[in-house]
Design an enzyme around this catalytic site. Sequence first.
Site, PDB file in Angstrom:
ATOM      1  N   LYS A  69     -10.092   5.716  13.997  1.00 29.72           N
ATOM      2  CA  LYS A  69      -9.196   4.835  13.243  1.00 29.72           C
ATOM      3  C   LYS A  69      -8.303   4.106  14.235  1.00 29.72           C
ATOM      4  CE  LYS A  69      -7.901   4.410   8.728  1.00 29.72           C
ATOM      5  NZ  LYS A  69      -8.664   4.612   7.506  1.00 29.72           N
TER       6      LYS A  69
ATOM      7  N   GLY B 195       1.121   2.717  -6.230  1.00 29.21           N
ATOM      8  CA  GLY B 195       0.609   1.644  -5.379  1.00 29.21           C
ATOM      9  C   GLY B 195      -0.492   0.916  -6.134  1.00 29.21           C
TER      10      GLY B 195
ATOM     11  N   GLY C  12      -2.226  -1.938  -4.981  1.00 31.05           N
ATOM     12  CA  GLY C  12      -2.709  -2.920  -4.010  1.00 31.05           C
ATOM     13  C   GLY C  12      -4.188  -3.188  -4.209  1.00 31.05           C
ATOM     14  N   ASN C  13      -4.873  -3.416  -3.094  1.00 32.08           N
ATOM     15  CA  ASN C  13      -6.283  -3.845  -3.157  1.00 32.08           C
ATOM     16  C   ASN C  13      -7.173  -2.876  -3.912  1.00 32.08           C
ATOM     17  OD1 ASN C  13      -6.057  -6.270  -1.706  1.00 32.08           O
ATOM     18  ND2 ASN C  13      -5.878  -5.112   0.204  1.00 32.08           N
ATOM     19  N   VAL C  14      -7.108  -1.596  -3.571  1.00 32.46           N
ATOM     20  CA  VAL C  14      -7.988  -0.619  -4.222  1.00 32.46           C
ATOM     21  C   VAL C  14      -7.535  -0.386  -5.660  1.00 32.46           C
ATOM     22  CG1 VAL C  14      -8.818   1.765  -4.217  1.00 32.46           C
ATOM     23  CG2 VAL C  14      -8.547   0.545  -2.046  1.00 32.46           C
ATOM     24  N   ALA C  15      -6.252  -0.118  -5.826  1.00 36.56           N
ATOM     25  CA  ALA C  15      -5.782   0.336  -7.138  1.00 36.56           C
ATOM     26  C   ALA C  15      -5.856  -0.758  -8.188  1.00 36.56           C
ATOM     27  CB  ALA C  15      -4.366   0.883  -7.032  1.00 36.56           C
TER      28      ALA C  15
HETATM   29  N1  LIG Z   1      -9.145  -0.393   1.137  1.00 39.12           N
HETATM   30  C1  LIG Z   1     -10.076   0.563   1.156  1.00 39.12           C
HETATM   31  O1  LIG Z   1     -11.268   0.282   0.978  1.00 39.12           O
HETATM   32  C2  LIG Z   1      -9.681   1.974   1.376  1.00 39.12           C
HETATM   33  C3  LIG Z   1      -8.363   2.376   1.289  1.00 39.12           C
HETATM   34  N2  LIG Z   1      -8.042   3.693   1.421  1.00 39.12           N
HETATM   35  C4  LIG Z   1      -6.665   4.119   1.303  1.00 39.12           C
HETATM   36  O2  LIG Z   1      -6.177   3.794   0.001  1.00 39.12           O
HETATM   37  C5  LIG Z   1      -4.794   3.453   0.076  1.00 39.12           C
HETATM   38  C6  LIG Z   1      -4.576   2.055  -0.483  1.00 39.12           C
HETATM   39  O3  LIG Z   1      -5.338   1.124   0.276  1.00 39.12           O
HETATM   40  P1  LIG Z   1      -5.342  -0.442  -0.071  1.00 39.12           P
HETATM   41  O4  LIG Z   1      -5.345  -0.632  -1.535  1.00 39.12           O
HETATM   42  O5  LIG Z   1      -6.422  -1.029   0.742  1.00 39.12           O
HETATM   43  O6  LIG Z   1      -3.958  -0.863   0.547  1.00 39.12           O
HETATM   44  P2  LIG Z   1      -2.941  -1.994   0.045  1.00 39.12           P
HETATM   45  O7  LIG Z   1      -1.995  -2.207   1.162  1.00 39.12           O
HETATM   46  O8  LIG Z   1      -3.670  -3.156  -0.525  1.00 39.12           O
HETATM   47  O9  LIG Z   1      -2.217  -1.248  -1.175  1.00 39.12           O
HETATM   48  C7  LIG Z   1      -1.274  -0.260  -1.010  1.00 39.12           C
HETATM   49  C8  LIG Z   1      -0.140  -0.580  -1.961  1.00 39.12           C
HETATM   50  O10 LIG Z   1       0.788   0.502  -1.929  1.00 39.12           O
HETATM   51  C9  LIG Z   1       2.092  -0.032  -1.986  1.00 39.12           C
HETATM   52  N3  LIG Z   1       3.022   0.966  -1.477  1.00 39.12           N
HETATM   53  C10 LIG Z   1       3.292   1.324  -0.192  1.00 39.12           C
HETATM   54  N4  LIG Z   1       4.202   2.312  -0.154  1.00 39.12           N
HETATM   55  C11 LIG Z   1       4.525   2.582  -1.453  1.00 39.12           C
HETATM   56  C12 LIG Z   1       5.390   3.511  -2.078  1.00 39.12           C
HETATM   57  N5  LIG Z   1       6.142   4.341  -1.376  1.00 39.12           N
HETATM   58  N6  LIG Z   1       5.446   3.532  -3.432  1.00 39.12           N
HETATM   59  C13 LIG Z   1       4.700   2.675  -4.164  1.00 39.12           C
HETATM   60  N7  LIG Z   1       3.851   1.776  -3.621  1.00 39.12           N
HETATM   61  C14 LIG Z   1       3.772   1.734  -2.291  1.00 39.12           C
HETATM   62  C15 LIG Z   1       2.007  -1.318  -1.189  1.00 39.12           C
HETATM   63  O11 LIG Z   1       3.054  -2.198  -1.511  1.00 39.12           O
HETATM   64  C16 LIG Z   1       0.633  -1.832  -1.596  1.00 39.12           C
HETATM   65  O12 LIG Z   1       0.701  -2.709  -2.701  1.00 39.12           O
HETATM   66  C17 LIG Z   1      -4.417   3.607   1.557  1.00 39.12           C
HETATM   67  O13 LIG Z   1      -3.942   4.913   1.782  1.00 39.12           O
HETATM   68  C18 LIG Z   1      -5.745   3.431   2.285  1.00 39.12           C
HETATM   69  O14 LIG Z   1      -5.768   4.043   3.542  1.00 39.12           O
HETATM   70  C19 LIG Z   1      -8.986   4.644   1.649  1.00 39.12           C
HETATM   71  C20 LIG Z   1     -10.292   4.305   1.738  1.00 39.12           C
HETATM   72  C21 LIG Z   1     -10.738   2.931   1.669  1.00 39.12           C
HETATM   73  C1  LIG Z   2     -13.992   0.680   5.506  1.00 42.76           C
HETATM   74  C2  LIG Z   2     -12.741   1.418   5.560  1.00 42.76           C
HETATM   75  C3  LIG Z   2     -12.104   1.287   4.257  1.00 42.76           C
HETATM   76  C4  LIG Z   2     -12.931   2.778   6.078  1.00 42.76           C
HETATM   77  C5  LIG Z   2     -11.649   3.524   6.274  1.00 42.76           C
HETATM   78  O1  LIG Z   2     -10.943   3.303   7.211  1.00 42.76           O
HETATM   79  C6  LIG Z   2     -11.262   4.495   5.284  1.00 42.76           C
HETATM   80  O2  LIG Z   2     -12.098   4.906   4.461  1.00 42.76           O
HETATM   81  O3  LIG Z   2     -10.113   4.934   5.297  1.00 42.76           O
END
Ligand SMILES: NC(=O)C1=CN([C@@H]2O[C@H](COP(=O)(O)OP(=O)(O)OC[C@H]3O[C@@H](n4cnc5c(N)ncnc54)[C@H](O)[C@@H]3O)[C@@H](O)[C@H]2O)C=CC1
Ligand SMILES: CC(C)CC(=O)C(=O)O
Length: 365
Positions: A80, A180, A182-185
Amino acid sequence: MEIFKSLEKYDYEQLVFCQDETSGLKAIIAIHDTTLGPALGGARMWTYATEEDAIVDALRLARGMTYKNAAAGLNLGGGKTVIIGDPLKDKNEEMFRAFGRFIQGLNGRYITAEDVGTTVADMDMIHTETDYVTGISPEFGSSGNPSPVTAYGVYRGMKAAAKEAFGTDSLEGRTISVQGVGNVAYTLCKYLHEEGARLIVTDINKSAVERAVNDFGAIAVEADEIYSQEADIFAPCALGAIINDETIPQLKARVIAGSANNQLKEERHGDLIHELGIVYAPDYIINAGGVINVADELNGYSHERAMKKVEALYDTIEKVISISKRDGIPTYIAADRLAEERIARMAKSRGQFLQNGKHSLSSRG
Ligand SMILES: NC(=O)C1=CN([C@@H]2O[C@H](COP(=O)(O)OP(=O)(O)OC[C@H]3O[C@@H](n4cnc5c(N)ncnc54)[C@H](O)[C@@H]3O)[C@@H](O)[C@H]2O)C=CC1
Ligand SMILES: CC(C)CC(=O)C(=O)O
């Protein structure tokens, strides 16, 4: 911080510090274990309070990727990157190109992708300097943004965990609190809304909350109120270490299933929620959809093939729960066993990863 002591603790292979004054790049690449293959894991851009915090995060996340990739059946090791900086203010093209050159210098030992704070556009900039990057734009024969696929995997895994807790995997009428959006949720909420679940959401980014309220009729709460909601399922989808001594006593949910990496602050918190009878879908099992998707690029990307594998995360969660019940252990330990057994089996037939030219990234445009 005693860096070598930290590396020895979980037998990390390599820690790489990348600095480029012109672009302002300050990045740390952690490679945990390459027994199964090159280390694949995303690059997170975040404003760390201290350099030590950044190192600790890189190490924890890299080790998580070793387990995630192993348990997902991928022939990939764990690594990472953390890039120190504010993703809203500090990005520039030179930074990602400089980072790409550092990755190229590792000659395939590490392959990057998106994580919190980085985007497909950032990966495209990295791709101008190296082929060892996934999740770039589909026009390059790539898989694009992994987040929607991660969301699908979380949705599938959540259903399997719900079946264990409630006797049915239907989420219709269930109340799900999402930390949260963001992108995933966001995509996860879409699946849940379509199935008729009631959503309670929070985010420190107000526009993300508004989007979920407008699009899915979600109820918004303050960040610190999310743990104590009367919810059936808690979905942590922001940052890590949110299952801890302060939050566990507040939880009312019977299932924890979300995308965030490193949800347990310490392993003992996994024991605590197990004792409370909460069904915990281990983070690196349920959130493997993104890495399964980007890893598929190594074989020439097929969305259909990747989604089929991601759909099967339902079965993996079921398997972890059945090991947990059979052996009377928390699910996080059951998941670790699954991953460690695969690594041990492969280690017998394969030593440290060496670039063997077998994966096909270099054949992309
Ligand atoms: N994007 C992906 O494909 C993957 C993401 N993840 C994990 O999933 C989680 C979310 O990832 P994404 O959606 O990509 O990130 P993102 O940055 O798009 O979404 C995260 C959201 O959480 C919010 N946030 C941060 N701290 C907060 C708090 N204390 N309380 C409430 N909201 C808060 C942010 O403002 C943001 O909107 C991360 O932990 C990431 O490592 C894991 C595997 C794959
Ligand atoms: C493609 C990524 C979302 C891989 C990664 O870093 C993760 O699963 O946390």
